[in-house]
Design an enzyme around this catalytic site. Sequence first.
Site, mmCIF file in Angstrom:
data_model
loop_
_atom_site.group_PDB
_atom_site.id
_atom_site.type_symbol
_atom_site.label_atom_id
_atom_site.label_comp_id
_atom_site.label_asym_id
_atom_site.label_seq_id
_atom_site.Cartn_x
_atom_site.Cartn_y
_atom_site.Cartn_z
ATOM 1 N N LYS A 30 0.695 -1.333 0.010
ATOM 2 C CA LYS A 30 0.228 -0.048 0.012
ATOM 3 C C LYS A 30 0.877 1.153 0.104
ATOM 4 O O LYS A 30 0.705 2.209 -0.661
ATOM 5 C CB LYS A 30 -0.791 -0.082 1.190
ATOM 6 C CG LYS A 30 -1.746 -1.162 1.406
ATOM 7 C CD LYS A 30 -2.689 -1.191 2.536
ATOM 8 C CE LYS A 30 -2.140 -0.964 4.092
ATOM 9 N NZ LYS A 30 -1.385 -2.225 4.358
ATOM 10 N N ARG A 105 -9.966 1.501 7.922
ATOM 11 C CA ARG A 105 -9.270 0.028 8.285
ATOM 12 C C ARG A 105 -10.670 -0.640 8.999
ATOM 13 O O ARG A 105 -10.438 -1.851 9.457
ATOM 14 C CB ARG A 105 -8.246 0.222 9.092
ATOM 15 C CG ARG A 105 -7.073 -0.180 8.666
ATOM 16 C CD ARG A 105 -6.040 -0.076 9.829
ATOM 17 N NE ARG A 105 -4.783 -0.808 9.538
ATOM 18 C CZ ARG A 105 -3.698 -0.423 9.057
ATOM 19 N NH1 ARG A 105 -3.492 0.733 8.797
ATOM 20 N NH2 ARG A 105 -2.762 -1.100 9.292
ATOM 21 N N ARG A 144 11.475 -5.378 5.082
ATOM 22 C CA ARG A 144 11.405 -3.696 4.839
ATOM 23 C C ARG A 144 12.290 -3.080 5.756
ATOM 24 O O ARG A 144 12.724 -3.249 6.788
ATOM 25 C CB ARG A 144 9.960 -3.355 5.218
ATOM 26 C CG ARG A 144 9.790 -1.804 5.232
ATOM 27 C CD ARG A 144 8.418 -1.587 5.205
ATOM 28 N NE ARG A 144 7.524 -2.146 6.306
ATOM 29 C CZ ARG A 144 6.176 -2.192 6.397
ATOM 30 N NH1 ARG A 144 5.490 -1.484 5.500
ATOM 31 N NH2 ARG A 144 5.764 -2.697 7.257
ATOM 32 N N ARG A 177 10.880 -1.107 11.111
ATOM 33 C CA ARG A 177 9.795 -0.558 11.909
ATOM 34 C C ARG A 177 9.542 -1.424 13.084
ATOM 35 O O ARG A 177 9.922 -2.740 12.809
ATOM 36 C CB ARG A 177 8.590 -0.551 11.174
ATOM 37 C CG ARG A 177 8.147 0.813 10.557
ATOM 38 C CD ARG A 177 7.205 0.875 9.542
ATOM 39 N NE ARG A 177 5.882 -0.115 9.932
ATOM 40 C CZ ARG A 177 4.843 -0.200 9.332
ATOM 41 N NH1 ARG A 177 4.790 0.555 8.065
ATOM 42 N NH2 ARG A 177 3.595 -0.659 9.773
ATOM 43 N N ARG A 188 -0.892 -8.357 13.720
ATOM 44 C CA ARG A 188 -1.309 -7.229 12.730
ATOM 45 C C ARG A 188 -2.057 -7.964 11.464
ATOM 46 O O ARG A 188 -3.049 -7.424 11.311
ATOM 47 C CB ARG A 188 -0.015 -6.494 12.222
ATOM 48 C CG ARG A 188 0.651 -5.674 12.984
ATOM 49 C CD ARG A 188 2.076 -5.076 12.364
ATOM 50 N NE ARG A 188 2.006 -4.610 11.182
ATOM 51 C CZ ARG A 188 3.036 -4.516 10.288
ATOM 52 N NH1 ARG A 188 4.119 -5.017 10.606
ATOM 53 N NH2 ARG A 188 2.926 -3.783 9.254
HETATM 54 P P1 AP5 Z 1 4.828 -1.408 2.051
HETATM 55 O O1 AP5 Z 1 4.426 -0.835 0.631
HETATM 56 O O2 AP5 Z 1 5.385 -0.907 2.967
HETATM 57 O O3 AP5 Z 1 3.569 -2.242 2.439
HETATM 58 P P2 AP5 Z 1 2.117 -1.717 3.136
HETATM 59 O O4 AP5 Z 1 1.146 -2.388 2.706
HETATM 60 O O5 AP5 Z 1 2.274 -0.313 3.165
HETATM 61 O O6 AP5 Z 1 2.456 -2.366 4.692
HETATM 62 P P3 AP5 Z 1 2.387 -1.757 6.316
HETATM 63 O O7 AP5 Z 1 2.968 -2.744 7.049
HETATM 64 O O8 AP5 Z 1 2.742 -0.317 6.194
HETATM 65 O O9 AP5 Z 1 0.908 -1.884 6.321
HETATM 66 P P4 AP5 Z 1 0.167 -1.717 7.473
HETATM 67 O O10 AP5 Z 1 -1.177 -1.577 7.149
HETATM 68 O O11 AP5 Z 1 0.611 -2.858 8.333
HETATM 69 O O12 AP5 Z 1 0.818 -0.496 8.304
HETATM 70 P P5 AP5 Z 1 0.371 0.990 8.840
HETATM 71 O O13 AP5 Z 1 1.781 1.805 8.855
HETATM 72 O O14 AP5 Z 1 -0.600 1.599 7.857
HETATM 73 O O15 AP5 Z 1 5.422 -2.860 1.601
HETATM 74 C C1 AP5 Z 1 5.983 -3.778 2.559
HETATM 75 C C2 AP5 Z 1 7.535 -4.249 1.690
HETATM 76 O O16 AP5 Z 1 7.281 -5.005 0.679
HETATM 77 C C3 AP5 Z 1 8.542 -3.167 1.570
HETATM 78 O O17 AP5 Z 1 9.812 -3.808 1.687
HETATM 79 C C4 AP5 Z 1 8.347 -3.286 -0.141
HETATM 80 O O18 AP5 Z 1 9.708 -2.574 -0.625
HETATM 81 C C5 AP5 Z 1 7.966 -4.441 -0.462
HETATM 82 N N1 AP5 Z 1 7.149 -4.300 -1.718
HETATM 83 C C6 AP5 Z 1 6.009 -3.784 -1.998
HETATM 84 N N2 AP5 Z 1 5.587 -4.000 -3.054
HETATM 85 C C7 AP5 Z 1 6.357 -5.067 -3.444
HETATM 86 C C8 AP5 Z 1 6.160 -6.019 -4.944
HETATM 87 N N3 AP5 Z 1 5.145 -5.538 -5.711
HETATM 88 N N4 AP5 Z 1 7.147 -6.902 -4.968
HETATM 89 C C9 AP5 Z 1 8.001 -7.192 -4.083
HETATM 90 N N5 AP5 Z 1 8.196 -6.435 -2.975
HETATM 91 C C10 AP5 Z 1 7.241 -5.418 -2.670
HETATM 92 O O19 AP5 Z 1 -0.109 0.790 10.090
HETATM 93 C C11 AP5 Z 1 0.751 0.662 11.263
HETATM 94 C C12 AP5 Z 1 -0.344 0.590 12.500
HETATM 95 O O20 AP5 Z 1 -0.577 1.859 12.707
HETATM 96 C C13 AP5 Z 1 -1.243 -0.590 12.644
HETATM 97 O O21 AP5 Z 1 -0.912 -1.632 13.160
HETATM 98 C C14 AP5 Z 1 -2.195 0.231 13.366
HETATM 99 O O22 AP5 Z 1 -1.753 0.043 14.932
HETATM 100 C C15 AP5 Z 1 -1.956 1.553 13.334
HETATM 101 N N6 AP5 Z 1 -2.992 2.296 12.328
HETATM 102 C C16 AP5 Z 1 -2.528 2.806 10.984
HETATM 103 N N7 AP5 Z 1 -3.689 3.218 10.346
HETATM 104 C C17 AP5 Z 1 -4.800 2.939 11.178
HETATM 105 C C18 AP5 Z 1 -6.235 3.181 11.217
HETATM 106 N N8 AP5 Z 1 -6.742 3.797 10.230
HETATM 107 N N9 AP5 Z 1 -6.952 2.718 12.101
HETATM 108 C C19 AP5 Z 1 -6.474 2.060 13.334
HETATM 109 N N10 AP5 Z 1 -5.160 1.734 13.397
HETATM 110 C C20 AP5 Z 1 -4.319 2.201 12.453
#
Ligand code: AP5
Length: 236
Positions: A30, A105, A144, A177, A188
């Site tokens: 994402k 979410r 990552r 992270r 998660r």
């Molecule tokens: P990346 O693009 O970083 O993946 P992502 O889907 O963004 O993963 P996240 O871990 O950031 O998602 P998340 O939803 O758990 O975290 P968030 O920060 O939102 O890619 C991942 C890896 O894969 C990278 O190394 C990249 O290079 C590689 N990659 C990408 N695409 C690729 C491809 N096509 N091929 C090969 N490799 C690839 O949330 C963190 C925490 O915050 C949550 O757990 C929660 O506690 C809180 N939070 C955030 N938003 C909310 C909300 N709206 N409501 C409640 N709590 C929330």
Amino acid sequence: MEARGAAGEVRPQEYLDRAVIFLGPPGAGKGTQAKVLAKQFGAPHLSTGDMLREHIEHGTSLGMQAQPIMSRGELVPDSLVLKMVAHRIERRDCIHGFVFDGFPRTVAQAQYLGQLLVEHGFPRPIVIHLVIDLPLLMKRLTGRRVCKVGGEIYNIFDRPPKVAGRCDNDGGELMQRVDDSEEVIAPRLSAYEKQTSPLVAYYKRLGLLHQIDAAKSVDEVKQQVLESVMSARRTH
Ligand code: AP5
């Protein structure tokens, strides 16, 4: 009108004009894709995870409430997240649309966002669902690394920086992270299954969902995302 460049690639119009939502489990890509799309349209990339991590770094009251919850891999309560998002989209840079990454979410967040978009006079959002099998996610998350300066996302297995530990763009230090440890990844993923995956059916019912195979390369996914966005803008 859609424009095509010399190499036949689709080029976006000047403004996004609406919200694009990236939906998918942790590690689906994402952040990677939301950054690219936002840059293509000159729109802000709104990552609720990044916003919350910034609050933690600055020691705000919101950050202090969110920190223990995020370190357990659980979702931060809607009451905290909704206020933060509503406040963010009031900013001037959001006037021509924005790209959400990690929001909404929960169904309650999606309903709230729906109202907010109507109040701000935006058309219905475009929802990109990044579909991927769970076994691929562990490698993506544990590998990552993120630039501390500009937020560029790397992967030590699939997308390493040219110099280990340093960002190609600005030389910033790369960090892992805290929630990318194996113990936190499991809760998660489980929070995603229980609280976020119902949004797939929610947005499908509204006719807003675009499914994309996120196991493909970053460039292939990027192209499909752009095509979905362009076609949704033509039809809605
Ligand atoms: P990346 O693009 O970083 O993946 P992502 O889907 O963004 O993963 P996240 O871990 O950031 O998602 P998340 O939803 O758990 O975290 P968030 O920060 O939102 O890619 C991942 C890896 O894969 C990278 O190394 C990249 O290079 C590689 N990659 C990408 N695409 C690729 C491809 N096509 N091929 C090969 N490799 C690839 O949330 C963190 C925490 O915050 C949550 O757990 C929660 O506690 C809180 N939070 C955030 N938003 C909310 C909300 N709206 N409501 C409640 N709590 C929330």
